[in-house]
Design a protein around this motif. Structure first.
Motif, PDB file in Angstrom:
ATOM      1  N   TYR A  57       0.830  -1.210   0.000  1.00  0.00           N
ATOM      2  CA  TYR A  57       0.000   0.000   0.000  1.00  0.00           C
ATOM      3  C   TYR A  57       0.861   1.256   0.000  1.00  0.00           C
ATOM      4  O   TYR A  57       0.606   2.198  -0.759  1.00  0.00           O
ATOM      5  N   GLN A  58       1.894   1.278   0.856  1.00  0.00           N
ATOM      6  CA  GLN A  58       2.771   2.441   0.917  1.00  0.00           C
ATOM      7  C   GLN A  58       3.516   2.631  -0.399  1.00  0.00           C
ATOM      8  O   GLN A  58       3.721   3.767  -0.850  1.00  0.00           O
ATOM      9  N   ILE A  83       1.160   4.204  -2.936  1.00  0.00           N
ATOM     10  CA  ILE A  83       1.007   5.642  -2.702  1.00  0.00           C
ATOM     11  C   ILE A  83       2.228   6.409  -3.200  1.00  0.00           C
ATOM     12  O   ILE A  83       2.114   7.492  -3.790  1.00  0.00           O
ATOM     13  N   PRO A 110      -1.852  14.257   2.461  1.00  0.00           N
ATOM     14  CA  PRO A 110      -3.258  13.879   2.642  1.00  0.00           C
ATOM     15  C   PRO A 110      -3.452  12.392   2.925  1.00  0.00           C
ATOM     16  O   PRO A 110      -4.380  12.013   3.646  1.00  0.00           O
ATOM     17  N   GLU A 111      -2.567  11.557   2.376  1.00  0.00           N
ATOM     18  CA  GLU A 111      -2.699  10.117   2.614  1.00  0.00           C
ATOM     19  C   GLU A 111      -2.354   9.736   4.040  1.00  0.00           C
ATOM     20  O   GLU A 111      -2.968   8.852   4.631  1.00  0.00           O
ATOM     21  N   TYR A 112      -1.371  10.419   4.607  1.00  0.00           N
ATOM     22  CA  TYR A 112      -0.939  10.086   5.968  1.00  0.00           C
ATOM     23  C   TYR A 112      -1.680  10.893   7.040  1.00  0.00           C
ATOM     24  O   TYR A 112      -1.430  10.695   8.231  1.00  0.00           O
ATOM     25  N   LEU A 113      -2.550  11.792   6.607  1.00  0.00           N
ATOM     26  CA  LEU A 113      -3.350  12.579   7.553  1.00  0.00           C
ATOM     27  C   LEU A 113      -4.835  12.363   7.296  1.00  0.00           C
ATOM     28  O   LEU A 113      -5.625  13.301   7.304  1.00  0.00           O
ATOM     29  N   ARG A 114      -5.205  11.117   7.037  1.00  0.00           N
ATOM     30  CA  ARG A 114      -6.613  10.821   6.766  1.00  0.00           C
ATOM     31  C   ARG A 114      -7.494  11.051   7.987  1.00  0.00           C
ATOM     32  O   ARG A 114      -8.705  11.191   7.867  1.00  0.00           O
ATOM     33  N   ALA A 115      -6.901  11.060   9.175  1.00  0.00           N
ATOM     34  CA  ALA A 115      -7.693  11.337  10.374  1.00  0.00           C
ATOM     35  C   ALA A 115      -8.248  12.757  10.345  1.00  0.00           C
ATOM     36  O   ALA A 115      -9.252  13.051  10.993  1.00  0.00           O
ATOM     37  N   ALA A 138      -9.300  14.244   7.501  1.00  0.00           N
ATOM     38  CA  ALA A 138      -9.790  14.333   6.124  1.00  0.00           C
ATOM     39  C   ALA A 138     -10.782  15.477   5.934  1.00  0.00           C
ATOM     40  O   ALA A 138     -10.822  16.099   4.864  1.00  0.00           O
ATOM     41  N   ASP A 139     -11.568  15.777   6.963  1.00  0.00           N
ATOM     42  CA  ASP A 139     -12.568  16.846   6.836  1.00  0.00           C
ATOM     43  C   ASP A 139     -11.928  18.234   6.764  1.00  0.00           C
ATOM     44  O   ASP A 139     -12.586  19.193   6.353  1.00  0.00           O
ATOM     45  N   ARG A 147      -8.757  18.779   5.326  1.00  0.00           N
ATOM     46  CA  ARG A 147      -7.611  18.788   4.417  1.00  0.00           C
ATOM     47  C   ARG A 147      -7.601  20.015   3.517  1.00  0.00           C
ATOM     48  O   ARG A 147      -6.568  20.648   3.325  1.00  0.00           O
TER      49      ARG A 147
END
Length: 406
Positions: A111-112, A115, A357-362, A364-365, A367
């Motif tokens: 997965y990494q 990305i 953005p991929e590593y800060l999905r927590a 997401a609202d 971004r």
């Protein structure tokens, strides 16, 4: 002391404005009014801190501007410049970066790696647009159209004629370059807002054509079952194919850096930069404006078309929604944030904007809020980008015989 007083006033004003929303809460079920005084304290502290930091940063910016004016401007001798030009710093950093890049797929999961492949695709897109926008100064808001043409060229040529990935890779780049020339002809004499509107319209037209030409492009359904990149006919699972695509993108990035750097230092590259600085003076010095602009569009579009082929092979499925204006905006943001004309800056900005953005999905609202705030702060405090493009200087030295005679 003055900053503290002004920050206190701003904090009080923010508390007054947010008081009905942050402090007062009406409970309609119990018919009660709840008073959340702790929220008022947090609003006051947050507003005071942000205001104080902002004023301190603006004062530092003004002091740096005055110092640059007194010393004749920034000479580009900062840490970033030394890191890129001092062999004692540059070579170890480059060696460590190369080792990390080669070992990356074997340390992290698939997965990494997937990305990172996407991030490297945007690195090539940023370097391609850097030719058009950063070097030649030609704004292009429809760059995603060339990216889409490259992806669909591989998908459709493979579907209708059975050509493989390696045969379609240069074809996608050539088709993208041809469309770059087609776009460049009608906008040779446009500048500024007019140029931005036309290129924006070109990107929209490309997406609409792909969506509505269902007999050829399969319309909104897209094209599926696109073959992944092959290696002498070997059968690879998803993990192996992803790692292979990663190394392929590393080679693509290195090749793009090499070609872009050579173009930057070539005669046509100097013509692009002259055109960016002053078009009228550039033409007055004998530079062919039409050929220079068309070459900038063609070279920039070539990389978008070529990497579009890799994008289609990576995803194995594409549709028109993969190529929206948002992609063009992200690539343009990469060029602006990295530094107009700076190759290293574009690479760093692409990795940051795609990986963050991929590593800060927590978050997401938030971004897009963070993205906008970063853009505003960069334009205020560092408009030249993360790594400014330092212009080369040429010094004429007298021959040793003349110096001894003098």
């Amino acid at each position: 002391m003055k900053n503290i007083k002004q920050s206190l006033l701003i904090a009080a004003w923010f508390v007054f404005l947010t008081f009905p929303l942050m402090v007062v809460k009406v409970n309609t079920l119990k018919h009660l009014v709840e008073w959340r005084w702790l929220n008022m304290l947090w609003v006051a502290l947050g507003a005071f801190f942000l205001s104080f930091v902002w004023r301190w940063a603006m004062e530092r910016k003004q002091l740096r501007s005055r110092a640059d004016e007194e010393s004749g401007g920034d000479d580009g001798t900062g840490l970033g410049h030394r890191l890129l030009h001092d062999p004692k710093l540059f070579r170890p950093a480059l060696g460590g970066l190369a080792a990390a890049a080669l070992l990356f797929p074997w340390v992290l999961d698939v997965y990494q790696v997937n990305i990172m492949v996407l991030a490297l695709i945007f690195v090539v897109l940023g370097l391609g647009l850097n030719i058009t926008v950063g070097l030649a100064g030609l704004l292009d808001l429809g760059y995603v159209a060339f990216f889409a043409v490259g992806a669909y060229s591989y998908a459709l040529i493979n579907q209708y004629y059975g050509l493989g990935f390696w045969a379609c890779l240069p074809v996608g780049g050539i088709i993208g370059a041809f469309l770059g020339v087609v776009l460049g002809f009608p906008i040779l004499r446009l500048r500024g807002d007019y140029l931005a509107i036309v290129t924006l319209g070109f990107g929209s037209i490309a997406k609409i054509v792909i969506e509505n030409w269902e007999d050829f492009t399969n319309g909104a359904k897209g094209v599926a079952n696109i073959p992944r990149p092959g290696l002498f006919g070997m059968e690879m699972n998803i993990g192996a194919a992803t790692i292979y695509t990663y190394y392929l993108m590393l080679l693509m990035v290195l090749f793009t850096i090499f070609v872009t750097n050579r173009l930057k230092d070539s005669r046509i590259g100097r013509a692009w930069m002259a055109l960016r600085e002053d078009e009228i003076a550039c033409v007055a010095m004998g530079v062919d404006m039409a050929r220079t602009k068309l070459s900038a569009y063609a070279f920039g579009a070539f990389w978008a078309g070529a990497v579009g082929v890799i994008f289609a092979a990576r995803n194995t499925y594409i549709n028109p929604n993969s190529f929206t204006f948002m992609e063009s905006a992200i690539v343009l943001s990469i060029v602006v944030l990295g530094g107009m004309g700076s190759i290293v800056g574009v690479i760093i900005a692409a990795l940051v904007l795609i990986l963050m953005p991929e590593y800060l999905r927590a978050f997401a609202d938030y971004r897009m809020l963070v993205f906008g705030a970063v853009m505003v702060l960069m334009m205020i405090f560092r408009p030249q980008g993360l790594i400014a493009n330092v212009r080369k200087t040429y010094v004429h030295r007298k021959p040793a015989a003349e110096e001894s005679n003098g």
